[in-house]
Write an enzyme that holds these catalytic residues in place. Structure first.
Site, PDB file in Angstrom:
ATOM      1  N   ASP A   1       0.747  -1.347   0.033  1.00 31.20           N
ATOM      2  CA  ASP A   1      -0.139  -0.096  -0.044  1.00 31.20           C
ATOM      3  C   ASP A   1       0.953   1.438  -0.227  1.00 31.20           C
ATOM      4  OD1 ASP A   1      -2.290  -1.300   0.054  1.00 31.20           O
ATOM      5  OD2 ASP A   1      -2.622  -1.252   2.092  1.00 31.20           O
TER       6      ASP A   1
ATOM      7  N   ASP B   1      -9.759  -7.236   7.744  1.00 26.29           N
ATOM      8  CA  ASP B   1      -9.079  -6.091   7.192  1.00 26.29           C
ATOM      9  C   ASP B   1      -9.092  -4.724   8.150  1.00 26.29           C
ATOM     10  OD1 ASP B   1      -8.474  -7.226   4.560  1.00 26.29           O
ATOM     11  OD2 ASP B   1     -10.691  -6.795   4.096  1.00 26.29           O
TER      12      ASP B   1
END
Length: 440
Positions: free
Chosen positions: A154, A379
């Site tokens: 990310d 998540d």
């Protein structure tokens, strides 16, 4: 350890039968580390999967996440890195998969996976996190293991899409772009890990619904080449490849259309809201395109991996054929396998299923399908939960949230009652098993 022992024999059949590694021999560096490998199965995850109703997939290899400093030595609930490596040797595995994930100011656009280190703590990242990991991996006892690392998911994609002057900018991402600590941290990790002859480093490239647009695709490659692979001790030789779709939900193949499919006289790339001028509609086409681009930029073949742990999208809602509509939007909506509300939705997605099982060399241009995100691990929490892991609450994990510019101001599509990121989420795991494709 019965599950783990059984697992290794079954996984060897999936990824290609390999010879159990001897601890005093460093394996010759290979083009594709997954070819012929017996891949380590995390017994902690395998036990949870079995208990949670997923015995059919408990034999699959998943990555081990080092998501904070304490994870390196181990916690009351999870083995540390050395314990995992010792278990890999006990299993007879010859490939071990590891996620390096603790940058300062980590995940500047998603509070659910914020880390423990503040934005300016590059020194601590290097000395208290990366260096201890390298010291353990450098132990001669583990020299015969191929070590595959996914380095800092990310982070680098955020420096393209979530910074000024984009409408998707965040203050945290602007800070990280300004201080350069993502580039410095990734460079340091690549250089230190790449110095070990049995380590294969892979850099995260987000997914097709993140960097697939023209104004993201090439700029990301430029960022990697100009600010990362020669930064803070790294060299291009320290990069073995790249990986897409980590901890995400993008399908391998949209079977019924591509970006150039013409419906109603217009390509869906320009006419369908779901595609929205993206050149890619699935992960395989996207990963291969980056593989070609980076192979040109590096001057040699670059290895590509795809995370398929949660991109199956099976079950009753999976279309069994293309739409008959002549309206581009209707055609795509009725034909697409990815059933998310929006491609920008990333947290505990409702309706998702386990994807293709980990496999070496599934098709030309892709070295392996892997499970970086262990199915069943959350998540992010669907509401704020006090914790000592540095993990915040992100509204994208709230089922009631109606979105922001990063997901086109759409509902989040998240499941309710989720725990902290990385913690076991039984309701999600049950749904992933139920909607697996191929079916279990």
């Amino acid at each position: 350890m019965l599950v783990a022992a059984t697992t290794v024999s079954l996984v060897a059949g999936l990824l290609g039968v390999g010879t159990a590694a001897a601890a005093d021999v460093t394996p010759m560096r290979v083009d594709n580390p997954y070819a012929g490998a017996q891949v380590y199965v995390n017994p902690d995850w395998a036990a949870k999967a079995t208990t949670g109703g997923g015995a059919a997939v408990a034999d699959q290899p998943t990555f081990v996440w080092m998501d904070r400093i304490q994870a390196v030595t181990g916690t009351a609930d999870a083995m540390g890195l050395r314990a995992h490596l010792d278990e890999a040797l006990a299993q007879g595995a010859d490939l071990f998969q590891l996620v390096i994930y603790n940058l300062p100011g980590r995940d500047c656009a998603a509070l659910a996976s914020n880390g423990e280190l503040p934005a300016d703590a590059i020194g601590r990242y290097q000395s208290e996190y990366v260096d201890p990991i390298v010291d353990i991996l450098a132990d001669p006892a583990y020299a015969a293991l191929r070590i595959v690392t996914v380095v800092e998911i990310d982070s680098l994609p955020n420096l393209i899409t979530n910074v000024s002057p984009r409408p998707t900018q965040t203050d945290n991402c602007n800070t990280m772009k300004a201080n350069g600590n993502y580039q410095k941290g990734v460079g340091y990790a690549l250089g230190r890990l790449g110095a070990l002859p049995n380590v294969y480093n892979y850099i995260d490239i987000g997914h097709h619904g993140w960097l697939g647009w023209d104004d993201n695709f090439q700029p990301f490659a430029d960022l990697v080449m100009s600010q990362v692979v020669n930064n803070n001790g790294a060299s291009p030789d320290d990069v073995h490849g790249f990986i897409s779709n980590v901890a995400n939900y993008g399908v391998l193949h949209e079977e019924h259309f591509d970006a150039n499919t013409v419906i109603g006289g217009r390509p869906v790339r320009e006419a369908a809201k779901w595609v929205d001028w993206n050149r890619y509609v699935d992960e395989v086409s996207y990963a291969k395109a980056y593989g070609d681009l980076f192979s040109q930029r590096f001057g040699h073949r670059i290895s590509m991996l795809i995370d398929t742990s949660r991109n199956g999208w099976g079950g009753a809602n999976r279309p069994d054929g293309p739409s008959s509509s002549t309206d581009p939007n209707t055609y795509v909506e009725e034909s697409r396998i990815d059933r998310r509300i929006h491609l920008g939705n990333w947290c505990n997605q409702s309706g998702a299923g386990i994807g293709e099982r980990p496999t070496a060399s599934p098709e030309p241009g892709i070295d392996a399908l892997v499970w970086v995100k262990p199915p069943g691990e959350s998540d992010g929490a669907s509401e704020e939960i006090p914790n000592d892991e540095g993990k915040g609450f992100d509204e994208m994990c709230d089922p009631a949230y109606q979105g922001n510019p990063r997901n086109g101001n759409n509902p989040s599509g998240a499941l309710p009652d989720a725990p902290l990121s990385g913690h076991w989420f039984q309701a999600q795991f049950s749904e992933l098993v139920q909607n697996a494709y191929p079916p279990l």
